[in-house]
Design a protein around this motif. Structure first.
Motif, short mmCIF file in Angstrom:
data_model
loop_
_atom_site.label_atom_id
_atom_site.label_comp_id
_atom_site.label_asym_id
_atom_site.label_seq_id
_atom_site.Cartn_x
_atom_site.Cartn_y
_atom_site.Cartn_z
N THR A 53 47.81 28.16 4.37
CA THR A 53 46.79 27.22 3.91
C THR A 53 47.31 25.80 4.10
O THR A 53 48.51 25.58 4.22
N GLU A 54 46.38 24.86 4.12
CA GLU A 54 46.77 23.46 4.22
C GLU A 54 46.95 22.89 2.82
O GLU A 54 46.18 23.20 1.92
N TYR A 55 47.98 22.07 2.67
CA TYR A 55 48.20 21.38 1.40
C TYR A 55 49.00 20.11 1.68
O TYR A 55 49.46 19.89 2.79
N GLU A 56 49.11 19.29 0.67
CA GLU A 56 49.85 18.04 0.81
C GLU A 56 51.07 18.10 -0.09
O GLU A 56 51.01 18.57 -1.23
N LYS A 86 51.03 16.10 5.10
CA LYS A 86 50.14 17.24 5.24
C LYS A 86 50.94 18.42 5.79
O LYS A 86 51.60 18.32 6.82
N GLY A 140 50.27 22.05 7.22
CA GLY A 140 49.14 22.81 7.73
C GLY A 140 49.46 24.27 7.99
O GLY A 140 50.57 24.74 7.75
N HIS A 141 48.47 24.97 8.50
CA HIS A 141 48.62 26.38 8.88
C HIS A 141 49.72 26.49 9.94
O HIS A 141 49.71 25.78 10.94
N ASP A 152 52.87 25.74 9.39
CA ASP A 152 53.96 24.80 9.07
C ASP A 152 54.85 25.39 7.98
O ASP A 152 54.39 26.12 7.11
N THR A 159 56.78 23.27 12.58
CA THR A 159 55.50 23.85 12.98
C THR A 159 55.75 24.94 14.00
O THR A 159 56.42 24.71 15.02
#
Length: 122
Positions: A38-41, A46, A48-49, A51, A95
């Protein structure tokens, strides 16, 4: 990561030219298992998917390697086109560039040039 779920890894992973380098293989598998879905900060960055937010010390402890060995293995994975690394003052964001193809039967199509493909009869 929460440790929930699973990953599907195609057997052609074993055909990759760096597969016999145990340090790279262990690191790449750890990154796959640790990658965000999931994406989160985090800390203004950021995530991301695909990462993975981690420090070199944490990565070394998880993979049984020194920080220097981690940096070397990450550099080789970067040159192979498998990962990209963004460094921040407190952590790195790694990533996995082939995240979408790794979990399908078409694994490593994007990085075919970096893998040894076995021919029939060899």
């Amino acid at each position: 990561m929460s440790g929930k779920g699973f990953i599907k890894l195609h057997r052609s992973f074993m055909d990759c030219s760096w597969y016999n380098d145990v340090k790279m293989r262990v690191m790449f598998l750890h990154l796959l298992l640790s990658a965000s879905w999931t994406e989160y900060e985090y800390g203004g960055f950021k995530i991301g998917h695909g990462d993975c937010r981690i420090t070199m010390r944490e990565l070394g402890a998880a993979c049984g390697q020194s920080v220097k060995e981690c940096r070397g293995a990450l550099e080789r994975l970067t040159k192979a086109g498998m990962v990209a690394v963004r460094r921040t003052p407190k952590f790195s964001i790694i990533t996995i560039l082939t995240m979408t193809s790794i979990f399908s039967q078409a694994v490593f199509r994007a990085v075919k040039r970096d893998c040894r493909w076995r021919q029939k009869g060899t």
